[in-house]
Design an enzyme around this catalytic site. Sequence first.
Site, PDB file in Angstrom:
ATOM      1  N   LYS A   1      -2.431   3.515  -4.856  1.00 12.75           N
ATOM      2  CA  LYS A   1      -2.782   2.117  -4.541  1.00 12.75           C
ATOM      3  C   LYS A   1      -2.761   1.880  -3.039  1.00 12.75           C
ATOM      4  CE  LYS A   1      -1.207  -2.580  -5.514  1.00 12.75           C
ATOM      5  NZ  LYS A   1      -0.604  -2.949  -4.219  1.00 12.75           N
ATOM      6  N   ASP A   2      -3.911   1.473  -2.510  1.00 14.87           N
ATOM      7  CA  ASP A   2      -3.982   1.192  -1.074  1.00 14.87           C
ATOM      8  C   ASP A   2      -4.806  -0.056  -0.820  1.00 14.87           C
ATOM      9  OD1 ASP A   2      -6.695   1.835  -1.165  1.00 14.87           O
ATOM     10  OD2 ASP A   2      -6.614   3.008   0.682  1.00 14.87           O
ATOM     11  N   MET A   3      -5.166  -0.275   0.466  1.00 17.31           N
ATOM     12  CA  MET A   3      -5.900  -1.487   0.813  1.00 17.31           C
ATOM     13  C   MET A   3      -7.207  -1.218   1.558  1.00 17.31           C
ATOM     14  SD  MET A   3      -2.622  -3.863   1.887  1.00 17.31           S
ATOM     15  CE  MET A   3      -3.604  -5.322   2.231  1.00 17.31           C
ATOM     16  N   GLU A   4      -7.635   0.058   1.629  1.00 17.61           N
ATOM     17  CA  GLU A   4      -8.855   0.356   2.398  1.00 17.61           C
ATOM     18  C   GLU A   4      -9.833   1.321   1.729  1.00 17.61           C
ATOM     19  OE1 GLU A   4      -5.768   0.977   3.923  1.00 17.61           O
ATOM     20  OE2 GLU A   4      -5.612  -0.872   5.086  1.00 17.61           O
TER      21      GLU A   4
ATOM     22  N   THR B   1      -1.403   5.697   4.050  1.00  9.52           N
ATOM     23  CA  THR B   1      -0.289   5.666   3.109  1.00  9.52           C
ATOM     24  C   THR B   1      -0.723   4.922   1.844  1.00  9.52           C
ATOM     25  OG1 THR B   1       0.526   3.660   4.159  1.00  9.52           O
ATOM     26  CG2 THR B   1       1.464   5.759   4.903  1.00  9.52           C
TER      27      THR B   1
ATOM     28  N   GLU C   1       0.482   5.458  11.227  1.00 12.95           N
ATOM     29  CA  GLU C   1      -0.065   6.532  10.396  1.00 12.95           C
ATOM     30  C   GLU C   1      -0.822   7.561  11.249  1.00 12.95           C
ATOM     31  OE1 GLU C   1      -0.986   3.771   6.426  1.00 12.95           O
ATOM     32  OE2 GLU C   1      -2.441   3.876   8.052  1.00 12.95           O
TER      33      GLU C   1
ATOM     34  N   ASP D   1       5.670   4.257  -1.157  1.00 21.44           N
ATOM     35  CA  ASP D   1       6.416   3.406  -2.100  1.00 21.44           C
ATOM     36  C   ASP D   1       5.970   3.680  -3.528  1.00 21.44           C
ATOM     37  OD1 ASP D   1       4.168   1.747  -0.530  1.00 21.44           O
ATOM     38  OD2 ASP D   1       4.130   1.149  -2.634  1.00 21.44           O
TER      39      ASP D   1
END
Length: 240
Positions: free
Chosen positions: A172-175, A87, A13, A198
């Site tokens: 929707k992410d993770m961080e 992302t 990224e 996605d």
Amino acid sequence: MEKICFIIAMHAEAQPLIERYGLQHIQDYFGELPTELYRGVINGKELNIVLNGRMNGLDLIGCEAATLTTEAAIMRLRPDILINAGTCGAFKSKGAAIGDVYLSNGPVMFHDRRVGEEGGWHDMGVGNYPTADARQMAKDLGLKLGKCTTGSSLDMTDTDLNIILREGGELKDMEAGAIAYVASLHKVPLICVKSVTDLVDGGRATEEEFHENLHRSSAALKDACTKIVQYLMTEQPTLF
Ligand code: SAH
């Protein structure tokens, strides 16, 4: 804006942006932490990209790494603004397409910290940590706006989906939630820039779709981030 600091999870990224500005890797800047610093001076102003670093050759993703990175970056660099670039998954049903780039709209929520149905503990779980007001910037730069929602998994359970829909999550992410938490403690303005890899309601396996689009979405992310850097360095945007 004299000092901009990007927080990015994955090298894929960050790489296009590092190359775009010819930033230098400052070895061992964060001592024992896996955190990595890339730095350059653009038109007399400091541009920093801080990455979570790697473990066993893989990029560290997720909230624990993001929390540590953000705390270390704020304490050491004292940036004027944080930008979490990365992302995300997004909803086809809400008009998202692969490669679209969004800015954060309103507070960042969590969709997998379930503590009861309502009340103070429930609200703590959902988080909803503030971001800077990026509406004017989105308009000026032609970027979309969406509410970030963070969890600790790449896939999505039905329970996660129900919470996302109920709370209005879109990206929707993770961080982002972890970064927003730390930024809010230190009162450093934060904008999240998220490029869609996605579609969570597109019917495809997330990991496969993520891999297929990571390169293209990272290029779109770089283009948007370049515009943002230019904007922050030349305009005096109202972010609060
Ligand atoms: N399996 C992947 C790991 C990447 S995890 C690999 O081998 O490279 C996904 C990363 O992209 C996280 O940093 C997260 O913030 C972001 N991301 C992209 N799409 C996501 C989605 N649908 N859900 C959660 N995070 C997503």
